[in-house]
Enzyme design. Structure first.
Site, mmCIF file in Angstrom:
data_model
loop_
_atom_site.group_PDB
_atom_site.id
_atom_site.type_symbol
_atom_site.label_atom_id
_atom_site.label_comp_id
_atom_site.label_asym_id
_atom_site.label_seq_id
_atom_site.Cartn_x
_atom_site.Cartn_y
_atom_site.Cartn_z
ATOM 1 N N GLN A 1 -50.539 -66.678 -38.815
ATOM 2 C CA GLN A 1 -49.265 -67.403 -37.694
ATOM 3 C C GLN A 1 -48.913 -67.015 -36.919
ATOM 4 O O GLN A 1 -48.672 -66.016 -36.627
ATOM 5 C CB GLN A 1 -48.731 -68.153 -38.580
ATOM 6 C CG GLN A 1 -48.230 -69.851 -37.815
ATOM 7 C CD GLN A 1 -46.563 -69.977 -39.024
ATOM 8 O OE1 GLN A 1 -45.848 -69.812 -39.087
ATOM 9 N NE2 GLN A 1 -46.976 -70.943 -39.588
ATOM 10 N N ASP B 1 -40.135 -79.494 -49.600
ATOM 11 C CA ASP B 1 -39.897 -79.855 -51.089
ATOM 12 C C ASP B 1 -40.810 -79.817 -52.389
ATOM 13 O O ASP B 1 -40.755 -80.555 -53.344
ATOM 14 C CB ASP B 1 -39.258 -81.883 -51.554
ATOM 15 C CG ASP B 1 -37.629 -81.232 -50.382
ATOM 16 O OD1 ASP B 1 -37.232 -80.644 -49.957
ATOM 17 O OD2 ASP B 1 -37.366 -82.585 -49.962
ATOM 18 N N ASN C 1 -45.671 -80.693 -47.120
ATOM 19 C CA ASN C 1 -45.242 -79.770 -47.101
ATOM 20 C C ASN C 1 -43.585 -79.634 -46.932
ATOM 21 O O ASN C 1 -43.843 -80.977 -46.184
ATOM 22 C CB ASN C 1 -45.696 -78.426 -45.407
ATOM 23 C CG ASN C 1 -44.282 -77.384 -45.518
ATOM 24 O OD1 ASN C 1 -43.724 -77.341 -44.663
ATOM 25 N ND2 ASN C 1 -44.353 -76.343 -47.096
ATOM 26 N N CYS D 1 -40.877 -73.574 -36.558
ATOM 27 C CA CYS D 1 -39.704 -72.720 -36.890
ATOM 28 C C CYS D 1 -38.241 -73.634 -36.245
ATOM 29 O O CYS D 1 -38.385 -73.186 -34.920
ATOM 30 C CB CYS D 1 -40.007 -71.386 -36.686
ATOM 31 S SG CYS D 1 -38.713 -70.130 -36.716
ATOM 32 N N MET E 1 -40.985 -68.783 -43.605
ATOM 33 C CA MET E 1 -40.824 -67.885 -44.855
ATOM 34 C C MET E 1 -41.450 -66.350 -43.775
ATOM 35 O O MET E 1 -41.767 -65.161 -44.374
ATOM 36 C CB MET E 1 -42.901 -67.826 -44.939
ATOM 37 C CG MET E 1 -42.248 -69.254 -45.894
ATOM 38 S SD MET E 1 -41.295 -69.367 -47.559
ATOM 39 C CE MET E 1 -42.508 -68.707 -49.049
ATOM 40 N N ALA F 1 -44.101 -73.000 -49.665
ATOM 41 C CA ALA F 1 -43.835 -72.287 -49.242
ATOM 42 C C ALA F 1 -42.395 -71.562 -49.763
ATOM 43 O O ALA F 1 -42.241 -70.752 -50.685
ATOM 44 C CB ALA F 1 -42.912 -72.821 -47.726
ATOM 45 N N HIS G 1 -44.621 -80.632 -41.808
ATOM 46 C CA HIS G 1 -43.435 -80.469 -42.908
ATOM 47 C C HIS G 1 -42.516 -81.788 -42.547
ATOM 48 O O HIS G 1 -42.497 -81.972 -41.397
ATOM 49 C CB HIS G 1 -42.478 -79.238 -42.560
ATOM 50 C CG HIS G 1 -40.919 -79.280 -43.267
ATOM 51 N ND1 HIS G 1 -40.958 -77.667 -43.692
ATOM 52 C CD2 HIS G 1 -40.397 -79.905 -44.322
ATOM 53 C CE1 HIS G 1 -39.647 -77.526 -44.256
ATOM 54 N NE2 HIS G 1 -39.023 -79.136 -44.525
#
Length: 306
Positions: A54, A186, A184, A84, A1, A208, A153
């Site tokens: 973060q 979908d 996290n 990331c 993000m 997100a 995720h």
């Protein structure tokens, strides 16, 4: 993000009841060097708490120093990014690259936890690739050094944002931890969030990309849990009105020239799927100033009434 969850965006999500907000990810080295643009990312002044800042990096001692600076700025929680997938991040052995270096990842977490008083959490993916899955072992090791929650995720790094998030891995990891596991991946509608909670047994859900142009996902979800009734999606007019509010705030925060240009992506998300959206987006992307964008959005709203 990164490039999305700035102060103006967070204010919109807060209006819609989002209970825990995160900053954009912030470089540890840029923080310790006092980079002006980075300090802007860290601006959480005037925002209600709790708020999570973060940070990302690859060197345990630098991450610890950055964490101290973040704590001094008033962060409620410090989150370490280990998820990331961006090539420029991975090339520096940061973000999801740490999934390939579990010893380094654990040492970063250990030193950050020891450096600050506020809770430390980690955002990560299930692994680097299908052949290099790191859950639940790495989350268990992070818990052992004092990390107080993990956001997982359900994709590997090599998936980036394609394919389908593996919720079964979220479930397995939640069962293996004593600390909260935040699911996290979908979650696009309120129904997805409740389904994730039910199917995985995770403690909470992080939304997100599903919030981009759709802050109502929070207000509709919260309202649903309180009343048992799911409010309808926003009307076209409500979406454009929210875009106007967001535009006003980002221009107030960043100035007209920068705010108008950074708002283009947000407005594309607000307008997505609306009648005539393609032309309006094109016109907005060519608009030179704030007043022109206001006029284009107002005209679009009037057309939709006809």
């Amino acid at each position: 993000m990164a490039g999305v969850t700035d102060k103006s965006f967070r204010s919109v999500l807060r209006d819609h009841g989002c209970p825990l907000l995160y900053t954009e990810m912030i470089s540890d080295k840029a923080l310790t060097y006092g980079n002006t643009n980075t300090l802007e990312l860290l601006d959480i002044s005037g925002e209600s708490r709790p708020i999570v800042v973060q940070i990302f990096g690859s060197e345990p001692d630098v991450m610890a120093k950055a964490a101290v600076l973040v704590e001094e700025k008033g962060a409620s929680i410090i989150d370490i990014n280990m998820g990331c997938p961006a090539p420029k991040i991975v090339r520096n052995q940061e973000g999801s690259c740490l999934l390939k270096m579990p010893e380094r990842a654990v040492e970063i977490a250990r030193q950050v936890v020891q450096a600050v008083q506020v809770p430390v959490t980690v955002k990560m993916r299930i692994g680097w690739s299908p052949e290099e899955i790191v859950v639940p072992e790495l989350p268990q090791r992070l818990e052992a050094v004092g990390v107080q929650a993990i956001t997982l995720h359900g994709r590997t790094r090599d998936m980036f944002y394609s394919g389908k998030a593996n919720w079964s891995m979220i479930k397995q990891t939640a069962q293996a931890l004593s600390i909260p596991l935040i699911g996290n991946g979908d979650v696009w509608e309120p129904e997805d969030a409740l389904r994730m909670l039910e199917e995985t047994g995770c403690s909470a859900v992080m939304i997100a990309r599903g919030a981009m142009g759709n802050p109502w996902i929070f207000s509709r979800l919260i309202g649903w849990t309180k009343t048992g009734q799911l409010a309808p999606p926003p009307t076209a007019r409500e979406r454009i009105e929210q875009g106007l509010i967001h535009l006003e705030r980002i221009v107030a925060q960043k100035g007209e020239y920068r705010g108008v240009r950074e708002m283009r992506s947000h407005l594309a998300w607000y307008l997505k799927g609306l009648k005539g959206a393609s032309k309006v987006r094109g016109d907005i992307n060519r608009a030179p100033d704030y007043n022109t964008v206001i006029a284009l959005l107002t005209e679009a709203m009037e057309r939709l009434k006809q």
